[in-house]
Scaffold this motif. Structure first.
Motif, PDB file in Angstrom:
ATOM      1  N   GLN A  47       0.854  -1.195   0.000  1.00  0.00           N
ATOM      2  CA  GLN A  47       0.000   0.000   0.000  1.00  0.00           C
ATOM      3  C   GLN A  47       0.890   1.245   0.000  1.00  0.00           C
ATOM      4  O   GLN A  47       1.779   1.375   0.843  1.00  0.00           O
ATOM      5  N   PRO A  62      -1.250  -3.022   4.199  1.00  0.00           N
ATOM      6  CA  PRO A  62      -2.568  -2.582   4.665  1.00  0.00           C
ATOM      7  C   PRO A  62      -2.784  -3.082   6.085  1.00  0.00           C
ATOM      8  O   PRO A  62      -2.416  -4.206   6.424  1.00  0.00           O
ATOM      9  N   ALA A  84      -8.025  -2.125   1.225  1.00  0.00           N
ATOM     10  CA  ALA A  84      -7.493  -2.620  -0.049  1.00  0.00           C
ATOM     11  C   ALA A  84      -8.409  -3.608  -0.761  1.00  0.00           C
ATOM     12  O   ALA A  84      -8.002  -4.201  -1.760  1.00  0.00           O
ATOM     13  N   PRO A 119      -6.562  -6.065  -5.844  1.00  0.00           N
ATOM     14  CA  PRO A 119      -6.947  -5.167  -4.754  1.00  0.00           C
ATOM     15  C   PRO A 119      -7.637  -3.915  -5.295  1.00  0.00           C
ATOM     16  O   PRO A 119      -7.499  -3.587  -6.482  1.00  0.00           O
ATOM     17  N   SER A 126      -5.018   5.194   1.131  1.00  0.00           N
ATOM     18  CA  SER A 126      -4.112   4.657   0.106  1.00  0.00           C
ATOM     19  C   SER A 126      -4.009   5.600  -1.085  1.00  0.00           C
ATOM     20  O   SER A 126      -5.017   6.119  -1.575  1.00  0.00           O
ATOM     21  N   LEU A 129      -2.279   0.834  -4.649  1.00  0.00           N
ATOM     22  CA  LEU A 129      -2.073  -0.545  -4.210  1.00  0.00           C
ATOM     23  C   LEU A 129      -1.372  -1.282  -5.343  1.00  0.00           C
ATOM     24  O   LEU A 129      -1.729  -1.110  -6.511  1.00  0.00           O
TER      25      LEU A 129
END
Length: 316
Positions: A47, A62, A84, A119, A126, A129
């Motif tokens: 992340q 995450p 995620a 994800p 975030s 990802l």
């Protein structure tokens, strides 16, 4: 990549800083947990943390603060799902690793991808990802906590503990009337091993660092006990940590091996099969028996031997 929702979810009582005697602060009133998902082809899921977050702009796992009474496994899976879009049923729990400063702890939950998934950003924490190949992880600006633990975690990614159970020997170690119903006694053992498979075992039992590990189990049945359970019931369970809030993450199934002849010969053959498997990392095979002759045979095959009492203590 999906768009970030306009609002963060409501705060939980665990969303708070904890300050130590030296003034250092850690996030999570009840500790924190993160999820390291390893896919043998794609690498690990990382992340890119939002700039406003702690150590913003770095790459890490995450995760986040645990809720009151929440296990590390449940917390890591919940956080990874929220942040995620990680589906719990795509995770095969392998082991956990703990960083503990006494008044606060962070637990890394390591899982293998049981199936491919993509994800998706689920909240504002975030920036991105990404599946990152193992050899490229250290080239990224890593979160300091993750960066310091990554070399040790990488070494353990293929780590496996396999346990072969001499069911007749384990059942026969307690004078509880098992001889009146050998199949029933074996069925009860299978049920209890299945529960243990779902809960995991303290890593210290195998001389590994603090945390828990989820071994793979093979239970060998012979003679009148061969019909215990059903041919399709392989034990294990979908719940990680014995906690329903962990969702449907996969824990190791219990492989039931039904001997057609000599139980000892079948145990030796299963031990030889397991010790021949390797994923490029330390693998430990443990055979549970008190039979001295059998113990010598499986030791020659590369297995460690422990008596029924060790397993029964875990089951109890």
């Amino acid at each position: 990549m999906s768009e970030v929702p306009p609002r963060l979810p409501p705060r939980d009582s665990g969303d708070a800083w904890v300050e130590g005697p030296d003034g250092r602060r850690y996030w999570g009133r009840y500790g924190a947990a993160g999820l390291l998902v390893h896919d043998r082809v794609a690498g690990i899921l990382l992340q890119h943390r939002a700039e406003w977050s702690h150590f913003g702009g770095t790459w890490g796992l995450p995760g986040g603060a645990r809720h009151a009474g929440e296990s590390a496994v449940a917390g890591a899976i919940r956080e990874a799902g929220e942040e995620a879009g990680v589906p719990a049923d795509a995770l095969a729990i392998a082991f956990t690793s703990v960083f503990d400063v006494g008044f606060w702890s962070y637990e890394t939950v390591v899982a293998r991808a049981a199936r491919p998934f993509e994800p998706s950003i689920g909240d504002a924490e975030s920036l991105e990802l990404r599946w990152v190949p193992l050899d490229e992880v250290e080239a990224l600006p890593l979160h300091p906590g993750f960066g310091s633990s990554w070399p040790r975690l990488r070494e353990r990614l293929g780590e496996t503990v396999r346990i072969v159970v001499d069911a007749a020997n384990v059942v026969g170690s307690r004078p509880d009337g098992w001889w009146k119903d050998r199949a029933g006694a074996a069925s009860r053992l299978l049920e209890r091993v299945g529960a243990l498979s779902a809960a995991g075992v303290a890593a210290r039992e195998f001389g590994l660092p603090a945390g828990r590990i989820w071994p793979e189990y093979s239970v060998v049945l012979e003679g009148q006990a061969r019909g215990a359970g059903t041919s399709s019931a392989r034990g294990g369970g979908p719940r990680a940590d014995g906690d329903a809030s962990a969702g449907s993450a996969v824990t190791p199934e219990v492989n039931v091996v039904r001997s057609e002849g000599s139980g000892d010969d079948t145990i030796v053959a299963e031990t030889e099969r397991l010790t021949s498997l390797s994923w490029g990392a330390p693998a430990t095979t443990v055979v549970i028996t008190a039979d001295r002759e059998l113990a010598g045979r499986v030791a020659k095959a590369g297995a460690e031997v422990r008596g029924p009492r060790w397993l029964l203590d875990l089951l109890d």
